[in-house]
Design an enzyme around this catalytic site. Structure first.
Site, mmCIF file in Angstrom:
data_model
loop_
_atom_site.group_PDB
_atom_site.id
_atom_site.type_symbol
_atom_site.label_atom_id
_atom_site.label_comp_id
_atom_site.label_asym_id
_atom_site.label_seq_id
_atom_site.Cartn_x
_atom_site.Cartn_y
_atom_site.Cartn_z
ATOM 1 N N LYS A 116 0.693 -1.257 -0.005
ATOM 2 C CA LYS A 116 -0.090 -0.157 0.039
ATOM 3 C C LYS A 116 0.701 1.430 0.023
ATOM 4 O O LYS A 116 0.431 2.347 -0.736
ATOM 5 C CB LYS A 116 -1.124 0.066 1.357
ATOM 6 C CG LYS A 116 -1.775 -1.328 1.310
ATOM 7 C CD LYS A 116 -2.912 -1.344 0.034
ATOM 8 C CE LYS A 116 -3.565 -2.882 0.112
ATOM 9 N NZ LYS A 116 -4.242 -2.967 -1.363
ATOM 10 N N LYS A 158 -1.288 2.399 9.095
ATOM 11 C CA LYS A 158 -1.915 1.499 8.259
ATOM 12 C C LYS A 158 -0.924 0.342 7.871
ATOM 13 O O LYS A 158 0.530 0.719 7.887
ATOM 14 C CB LYS A 158 -2.202 1.984 6.898
ATOM 15 C CG LYS A 158 -3.586 2.917 7.209
ATOM 16 C CD LYS A 158 -4.123 3.418 5.857
ATOM 17 C CE LYS A 158 -5.389 4.390 5.877
ATOM 18 N NZ LYS A 158 -6.098 4.816 4.782
ATOM 19 N N LYS A 201 -2.564 11.368 7.347
ATOM 20 C CA LYS A 201 -3.191 12.279 8.068
ATOM 21 C C LYS A 201 -4.837 11.568 8.283
ATOM 22 O O LYS A 201 -5.266 10.982 7.191
ATOM 23 C CB LYS A 201 -3.498 13.468 7.331
ATOM 24 C CG LYS A 201 -4.540 14.581 8.128
ATOM 25 C CD LYS A 201 -3.793 15.270 8.910
ATOM 26 C CE LYS A 201 -4.706 16.209 9.486
ATOM 27 N NZ LYS A 201 -4.204 16.679 10.945
ATOM 28 N N HIS A 208 -16.475 7.514 0.897
ATOM 29 C CA HIS A 208 -15.480 6.619 0.239
ATOM 30 C C HIS A 208 -16.139 6.515 -1.453
ATOM 31 O O HIS A 208 -17.066 6.217 -1.676
ATOM 32 C CB HIS A 208 -15.709 5.110 0.963
ATOM 33 C CG HIS A 208 -14.670 4.045 -0.021
ATOM 34 N ND1 HIS A 208 -14.835 2.687 0.313
ATOM 35 C CD2 HIS A 208 -13.858 4.385 -0.850
ATOM 36 C CE1 HIS A 208 -13.967 2.149 -0.379
ATOM 37 N NE2 HIS A 208 -13.263 3.129 -1.177
ATOM 38 N N GLU A 288 -5.911 3.456 -1.890
ATOM 39 C CA GLU A 288 -5.559 2.203 -2.437
ATOM 40 C C GLU A 288 -5.979 1.924 -3.713
ATOM 41 O O GLU A 288 -7.043 2.644 -4.151
ATOM 42 C CB GLU A 288 -5.689 1.233 -1.528
ATOM 43 C CG GLU A 288 -6.990 0.999 -0.650
ATOM 44 C CD GLU A 288 -6.607 0.071 0.609
ATOM 45 O OE1 GLU A 288 -6.931 -1.167 0.042
ATOM 46 O OE2 GLU A 288 -6.525 0.146 1.713
ATOM 47 N N ARG A 292 -8.714 -5.857 -9.249
ATOM 48 C CA ARG A 292 -9.560 -6.951 -9.725
ATOM 49 C C ARG A 292 -10.948 -6.535 -10.190
ATOM 50 O O ARG A 292 -11.204 -5.230 -10.035
ATOM 51 C CB ARG A 292 -9.699 -7.842 -8.436
ATOM 52 C CG ARG A 292 -10.261 -7.068 -7.020
ATOM 53 C CD ARG A 292 -10.940 -7.702 -6.007
ATOM 54 N NE ARG A 292 -11.571 -6.828 -5.357
ATOM 55 C CZ ARG A 292 -11.054 -6.125 -4.248
ATOM 56 N NH1 ARG A 292 -10.072 -6.201 -3.773
ATOM 57 N NH2 ARG A 292 -11.994 -5.258 -3.587
HETATM 58 C C1 MV4 Z 1 -8.699 5.958 6.186
HETATM 59 C C2 MV4 Z 1 -9.575 6.862 6.737
HETATM 60 C C3 MV4 Z 1 -9.335 8.079 7.301
HETATM 61 N N1 MV4 Z 1 -8.251 8.791 6.898
HETATM 62 N N2 MV4 Z 1 -7.530 6.747 6.249
HETATM 63 C C4 MV4 Z 1 -10.412 2.008 5.942
HETATM 64 C C5 MV4 Z 1 -10.192 0.665 5.112
HETATM 65 C C6 MV4 Z 1 -9.247 1.136 4.445
HETATM 66 N N3 MV4 Z 1 -9.231 0.863 3.189
HETATM 67 C C7 MV4 Z 1 -9.110 2.485 4.489
HETATM 68 N N4 MV4 Z 1 -9.767 2.857 5.462
HETATM 69 C C8 MV4 Z 1 -9.904 4.189 6.085
HETATM 70 N N5 MV4 Z 1 -8.698 4.913 5.963
HETATM 71 C C9 MV4 Z 1 -7.346 8.005 6.523
HETATM 72 N N6 MV4 Z 1 -6.174 8.698 6.041
HETATM 73 C C10 MV4 Z 1 -10.980 6.075 7.277
HETATM 74 C C11 MV4 Z 1 -11.074 4.814 6.896
HETATM 75 C C12 MV4 Z 1 -12.212 4.118 6.904
HETATM 76 C C13 MV4 Z 1 -13.123 3.883 5.888
HETATM 77 C C14 MV4 Z 1 -12.597 3.994 4.430
HETATM 78 C C15 MV4 Z 1 -13.397 3.870 3.685
HETATM 79 C C16 MV4 Z 1 -14.424 3.160 3.799
HETATM 80 C C17 MV4 Z 1 -15.103 3.101 5.041
HETATM 81 C C18 MV4 Z 1 -14.142 3.221 6.192
HETATM 82 C C19 MV4 Z 1 -14.646 3.133 7.304
HETATM 83 C C20 MV4 Z 1 -13.750 3.495 8.514
HETATM 84 C C21 MV4 Z 1 -12.735 3.827 8.243
#
Ligand code: MV4
Length: 459
Positions: A116, A158, A201, A208, A288, A292
């Site tokens: 990632k 992460k 951050k 999303h 990310e 797929r």
């Molecule tokens: C984050 C975030 C807030 N800030 N990164 C959760 C799964 C992973 N793919 C990335 N995720 C998140 N990354 C930063 N810098 C909040 C989440 C996140 C989230 C992201 C997408 C969809 C649902 C989520 C639920 C909780 C937290």
């Protein structure tokens, strides 16, 4: 086009891929576990080969078993679907070494996007916006503290090998960092065999939003625009839609152009999804890339008219995008998908067993992707998705009205499903207004639990 393709998956996505092959005149080979003998993907493939015991690790994830089946059946290509072996670069390498075309990007790209932090740096280099954070992995908690000071709290740690939420820790104060660093490292090391962490951050309750891209093997790339995927619980999406109400035509155009440029630079091939977080200021930041086909691809198919799975097959067989796509890609109307899971609608516990009644809705603008049928059996070994209900209307209001109508006609008896949960969400004023972020489900479920409690004990 290929003469014969092996589908290395099960459930609705295996059926989806078999359907695309059939329509393209490609012969199909299904593989199945002992628990899936009576599954529809076995029945509807031209040939089917049992590859092992029920547990996925012993069958669908067993690389030698899948490759042996491909060699015995003499296929030219393997479509991995989603999950299982779909983002396993080693599997794609074994396919290449065995002279079998892996329908997806080259293993080098899958490996890059699987790391990632490397993916983040690659996107940054191609001028796709990323969140402030670390440049590469953080080797120690001290290094993380130093970086946290620069980035500003809150930050999120992460796992480099992670994705989908595991090995993540939100750090609100520098005092908490050392403990959270070690917790995230240990969790990631146990889950992925690699504990390395990076920092970003932290965005509070982001939206999303993801972009679908298609790239051929001749350097041509197209953006199929975005999907809104904020309605999720514990990193499991429940409802997706296209377009996103939050993405303006200008932003869609700019980001699409940027991604086409970026994917060309990286050498991307086949279908891919670029995930972004949107902050309160409506800025999008790359988090990310998924290399797929995704569960939620049908909402993009509905609004663009492009059959993404057929496009994957045609790209992998060497065709150019301009032969596959219409001259001008546009979005028409609005599409929503509900994931119907075999699970308790409030407790989310899995519900395996025998289906005793099954009625699938249909009609104008209603699509159901499923591999279930009346008297089918849901084995306890695999994920809980049993059907996807997708509607398409001239606008979001019509897509919602069709969804409410179709949810009411979707009958599944014998097991528990998330149908009633979806019906409740579609009643929610914020959802109907399009006012939601990734915190929506948590708030919704808390309010639902509170109402249930109030009904139990009237004041
Ligand atoms: C984050 C975030 C807030 N800030 N990164 C959760 C799964 C992973 N793919 C990335 N995720 C998140 N990354 C930063 N810098 C909040 C989440 C996140 C989230 C992201 C997408 C969809 C649902 C989520 C639920 C909780 C937290």
């Amino acid at each position: 086009m290929f003469r014969k393709v092996l589908v290395a998956n099960r459930g609705e996505i295996a059926m989806r891929i078999l359907n695309a092959c059939r329509e393209l005149g490609v012969r199909t080979v299904a593989v199945y576990s002992e628990a899936d003998r009576n599954a529809l993907h076995v029945r509807f493939a031209d040939e089917a080969i049992c590859i092992g015991p029920p547990r996925a690790a012993d069958s669908y994830l067993n690389v030698p078993a899948v490759i042996s089946a491909a060699e015995i059946a003499d296929v030219e290509a393997i479509h991995p679907g989603y999950g299982l072996l779909s983002e396993n670069a080693n599997f794609a390498e074994v396919c290449r070494a065995s002279n079998i075309k892996f329908i997806g990007p080259p293993p080098e790209i899958t490996r890059l996007m699987g790391e990632k932090e490397k993916a983040r740096q690659a996107m940054k280099k191609a001028k796709v916006p990323i969140l402030p954070g670390s440049d590469g992995v953080l080797m120690t908690a001290e290094e993380a503290l130093e970086r946290g000071q620069k980035v500003g709290y809150p930050v999120i740690l992460k796992a480099k090998a992670g994705g989908g939420g595991r090995g993540m820790r939100i750090v609100r104060e520098p005092e908490d960092l050392p403990n959270l660093f070690h917790a995230a490292f240990t969790e990631a090391a146990n889950a992925f065999g690699n504990g390395e962490l990076y920092m970003e951050k932290f965005i509070e309750n982001p939206r999303h939003i993801e972009f679908q891209v298609l790239a051929d093997e001749h350097g041509n790339v197209a953006s199929l625009f975005e999907r809104e995927c904020s309605i999720q619980r514990r990193h499991q999406k429940l409802i997706e839609e296209a377009p996103s109400l939050q993405v303006t035509p200008k932003l869609r155009e700019e980001l699409g152009r940027m991604l086409c440029h970026c994917m060309r630079e990286i050498g991307y091939q086949n279908a891919g999804t670029v995930e972004f977080l949107m902050d309160a200021k409506h800025q999008l930041y790359f988090i990310e890339m998924n290399t797929r086909i995704q569960v939620e691809h049908p909402v993009t198919e509905a609004v663009t008219g492009v059959d993404i799975v057929k496009a994957q097959l045609r790209i992998a067989s060497g065709e150019k995008l301009d032969a596959i796509l219409p001259p001008k890609l546009e979005m028409r109307g609005h599409s929503i998908e509900c994931r119907i899971n075999a699970e308790h609608p409030q407790k989310f516990t899995p519900s395996a067993g025998q289906i005793t009644a099954f009625n699938v809705p249909g009609g104008n603008g209603v699509r159901v992707d499923t591999a279930q049928y009346a008297e089918g059996v849901i084995p306890p070994y695999y994920d809980s998705l049993i059907a996807k209900l997708i509607t398409h209307g001239v606008d979001r209001a019509e897509a919602i009205a069709k969804m409410e109508r179709a949810l009411g006609q979707f009958i599944v008896q014998g097991i528990e499903t998330s149908i009633s949960l979806h019906q409740a969400i579609f009643q929610d004023a914020d959802f109907r207004a399009g006012e939601f972020d990734t915190g929506f489900m948590e708030r919704f479920l808390a309010a639902q639990a509170e109402r249930a409690e109030a009904e139990k004990q009237p004041a």
